[in-house]
Scaffold this motif. Structure first.
Motif, PDB file in Angstrom:
ATOM      1  N   PRO A 106       0.815  -1.230   0.000  1.00  0.00           N
ATOM      2  CA  PRO A 106       0.000   0.000   0.000  1.00  0.00           C
ATOM      3  C   PRO A 106       0.846   1.277   0.000  1.00  0.00           C
ATOM      4  CG  PRO A 106      -0.824  -1.557   1.621  1.00  0.00           C
ATOM      5  CD  PRO A 106       0.448  -2.122   1.084  1.00  0.00           C
ATOM      6  N   LYS A 107       1.990   1.244   0.653  1.00  0.00           N
ATOM      7  CA  LYS A 107       2.870   2.420   0.668  1.00  0.00           C
ATOM      8  C   LYS A 107       3.423   2.693  -0.728  1.00  0.00           C
ATOM      9  CE  LYS A 107       4.066   2.115   5.479  1.00  0.00           C
ATOM     10  NZ  LYS A 107       5.080   1.989   6.494  1.00  0.00           N
ATOM     11  N   LEU A 108       3.740   1.626  -1.463  1.00  0.00           N
ATOM     12  CA  LEU A 108       4.213   1.790  -2.839  1.00  0.00           C
ATOM     13  C   LEU A 108       3.108   2.382  -3.707  1.00  0.00           C
ATOM     14  CD1 LEU A 108       6.387   1.324  -5.006  1.00  0.00           C
ATOM     15  CD2 LEU A 108       5.452  -0.969  -5.298  1.00  0.00           C
ATOM     16  N   LEU A 109       1.897   1.910  -3.516  1.00  0.00           N
ATOM     17  CA  LEU A 109       0.762   2.411  -4.294  1.00  0.00           C
ATOM     18  C   LEU A 109       0.560   3.911  -4.074  1.00  0.00           C
ATOM     19  CD1 LEU A 109      -1.535   1.802  -6.200  1.00  0.00           C
ATOM     20  CD2 LEU A 109      -2.907   1.094  -4.257  1.00  0.00           C
ATOM     21  N   GLU A 110       0.793   4.379  -2.856  1.00  0.00           N
ATOM     22  CA  GLU A 110       0.659   5.815  -2.571  1.00  0.00           C
ATOM     23  C   GLU A 110       1.693   6.637  -3.335  1.00  0.00           C
ATOM     24  OE1 GLU A 110       0.797   6.675   1.601  1.00  0.00           O
ATOM     25  OE2 GLU A 110      -0.668   5.112   2.061  1.00  0.00           O
ATOM     26  N   LEU A 111       2.855   6.058  -3.593  1.00  0.00           N
ATOM     27  CA  LEU A 111       3.945   6.780  -4.261  1.00  0.00           C
ATOM     28  C   LEU A 111       3.839   6.755  -5.781  1.00  0.00           C
ATOM     29  CD1 LEU A 111       6.945   5.519  -2.111  1.00  0.00           C
ATOM     30  CD2 LEU A 111       5.821   7.736  -1.972  1.00  0.00           C
ATOM     31  N   LEU A 112       3.268   5.693  -6.323  1.00  0.00           N
ATOM     32  CA  LEU A 112       3.208   5.541  -7.776  1.00  0.00           C
ATOM     33  C   LEU A 112       2.157   6.451  -8.395  1.00  0.00           C
ATOM     34  CD1 LEU A 112       3.456   1.673  -8.169  1.00  0.00           C
ATOM     35  CD2 LEU A 112       5.201   3.364  -8.724  1.00  0.00           C
ATOM     36  N   VAL A 113       2.480   6.977  -9.567  1.00  0.00           N
ATOM     37  CA  VAL A 113       1.531   7.764 -10.351  1.00  0.00           C
ATOM     38  C   VAL A 113       1.582   7.278 -11.787  1.00  0.00           C
ATOM     39  CG1 VAL A 113       1.671   9.825  -8.898  1.00  0.00           C
ATOM     40  CG2 VAL A 113       3.218   9.586 -10.837  1.00  0.00           C
TER      41      VAL A 113
ATOM     42  N   ARG B  64      -3.232   9.858  -9.903  1.00  0.00           N
ATOM     43  CA  ARG B  64      -3.298   8.746  -8.965  1.00  0.00           C
ATOM     44  C   ARG B  64      -3.727   7.459  -9.659  1.00  0.00           C
ATOM     45  NH1 ARG B  64      -5.449  10.183  -3.149  1.00  0.00           N
ATOM     46  NH2 ARG B  64      -4.509   8.158  -2.929  1.00  0.00           N
ATOM     47  N   LEU B  65      -3.341   6.357  -9.040  1.00  0.00           N
ATOM     48  CA  LEU B  65      -3.687   5.028  -9.541  1.00  0.00           C
ATOM     49  C   LEU B  65      -4.523   4.305  -8.495  1.00  0.00           C
ATOM     50  CD1 LEU B  65      -0.129   4.093 -10.800  1.00  0.00           C
ATOM     51  CD2 LEU B  65      -2.066   4.674 -12.252  1.00  0.00           C
ATOM     52  N   SER B  66      -5.388   3.427  -8.970  1.00  0.00           N
ATOM     53  CA  SER B  66      -6.130   2.564  -8.057  1.00  0.00           C
ATOM     54  C   SER B  66      -5.751   1.118  -8.360  1.00  0.00           C
ATOM     55  CB  SER B  66      -7.635   2.782  -8.196  1.00  0.00           C
ATOM     56  OG  SER B  66      -8.052   2.517  -9.515  1.00  0.00           O
ATOM     57  N   TYR B  67      -5.847   0.283  -7.336  1.00  0.00           N
ATOM     58  CA  TYR B  67      -5.455  -1.116  -7.463  1.00  0.00           C
ATOM     59  C   TYR B  67      -6.669  -1.970  -7.771  1.00  0.00           C
ATOM     60  CZ  TYR B  67      -3.650  -5.711  -6.125  1.00  0.00           C
ATOM     61  OH  TYR B  67      -3.288  -7.022  -6.120  1.00  0.00           O
TER      62      TYR B  67
ATOM     63  N   GLU C 182      -3.903  -5.299 -11.517  1.00  0.00           N
ATOM     64  CA  GLU C 182      -3.467  -4.155 -12.321  1.00  0.00           C
ATOM     65  C   GLU C 182      -3.593  -2.875 -11.514  1.00  0.00           C
ATOM     66  OE1 GLU C 182      -4.975  -5.378 -16.755  1.00  0.00           O
ATOM     67  OE2 GLU C 182      -6.454  -4.513 -15.404  1.00  0.00           O
ATOM     68  N   LEU C 183      -2.851  -1.869 -11.949  1.00  0.00           N
ATOM     69  CA  LEU C 183      -3.004  -0.518 -11.426  1.00  0.00           C
ATOM     70  C   LEU C 183      -3.732   0.285 -12.490  1.00  0.00           C
ATOM     71  CD1 LEU C 183       0.500   0.075  -9.837  1.00  0.00           C
ATOM     72  CD2 LEU C 183      -1.634  -0.485  -8.683  1.00  0.00           C
ATOM     73  N   ILE C 184      -4.804   0.941 -12.097  1.00  0.00           N
ATOM     74  CA  ILE C 184      -5.683   1.622 -13.039  1.00  0.00           C
ATOM     75  C   ILE C 184      -5.495   3.132 -12.976  1.00  0.00           C
ATOM     76  CG2 ILE C 184      -8.095   1.988 -13.721  1.00  0.00           C
ATOM     77  CD1 ILE C 184      -7.176  -0.940 -13.960  1.00  0.00           C
TER      78      ILE C 184
ATOM     79  N   ARG D  45       3.405  -7.783 -12.376  1.00  0.00           N
ATOM     80  CA  ARG D  45       3.992  -9.103 -12.633  1.00  0.00           C
ATOM     81  C   ARG D  45       4.954  -9.455 -11.508  1.00  0.00           C
ATOM     82  NH1 ARG D  45       5.170  -7.124 -18.464  1.00  0.00           N
ATOM     83  NH2 ARG D  45       3.096  -7.282 -19.368  1.00  0.00           N
ATOM     84  N   ASP D  46       4.720 -10.593 -10.892  1.00  0.00           N
ATOM     85  CA  ASP D  46       5.553 -11.055  -9.773  1.00  0.00           C
ATOM     86  C   ASP D  46       5.656  -9.996  -8.687  1.00  0.00           C
ATOM     87  OD1 ASP D  46       6.086 -13.521 -11.054  1.00  0.00           O
ATOM     88  OD2 ASP D  46       7.681 -12.592 -12.213  1.00  0.00           O
ATOM     89  N   GLY D  47       4.553  -9.279  -8.447  1.00  0.00           N
ATOM     90  CA  GLY D  47       4.516  -8.272  -7.407  1.00  0.00           C
ATOM     91  C   GLY D  47       5.133  -6.943  -7.790  1.00  0.00           C
ATOM     92  N   ILE D  48       5.567  -6.813  -9.048  1.00  0.00           N
ATOM     93  CA  ILE D  48       6.225  -5.585  -9.509  1.00  0.00           C
ATOM     94  C   ILE D  48       5.331  -4.872 -10.523  1.00  0.00           C
ATOM     95  CG2 ILE D  48       8.239  -4.629 -10.687  1.00  0.00           C
ATOM     96  CD1 ILE D  48       9.728  -7.196  -9.745  1.00  0.00           C
ATOM     97  N   PRO D  49       4.912  -3.635 -10.216  1.00  0.00           N
ATOM     98  CA  PRO D  49       4.119  -2.872 -11.182  1.00  0.00           C
ATOM     99  C   PRO D  49       4.969  -2.516 -12.407  1.00  0.00           C
ATOM    100  CG  PRO D  49       3.965  -1.918  -8.974  1.00  0.00           C
ATOM    101  CD  PRO D  49       5.057  -2.928  -8.947  1.00  0.00           C
TER     102      PRO D  49
END
Length: 62
Positions: free
Chosen positions: A10-17, A24-27, A33-35, A46-50
């Motif tokens: 979740p912390k990574l998701l907050e940082l990714l754009v 912002r992206l949603s999971y 996928e990140l939307i 893939r394998d836990g790596i966006p």
């Protein structure tokens, strides 16, 4: 036991754009996928790596 390779920190998701819109992206857990709603793109995980490459993203149809 959860499959950690398909989960996104979740912390990574907050940082990714989105690389295209910088928005912002949603999971999406169902498709792993990140939307980016703004760009109408879905970035695979893939394998836990966006994979944050526009060329790898799937276009979302309305």
């Amino acid at each position: 036991m959860e499959d950690r390779t398909s989960r996104v920190d979740p912390k990574l998701l907050e940082l990714l754009v989105c690389p295209l819109t910088k928005g912002r992206l949603s999971y999406n857990a169902a498709d792993n996928e990140l939307i980016s709603e703004k760009a109408k793109l879905a970035y695979p995980i893939r394998d836990g790596i966006p994979i944050m490459l526009i060329s790898e993203a799937r276009k979302i149809e309305d």
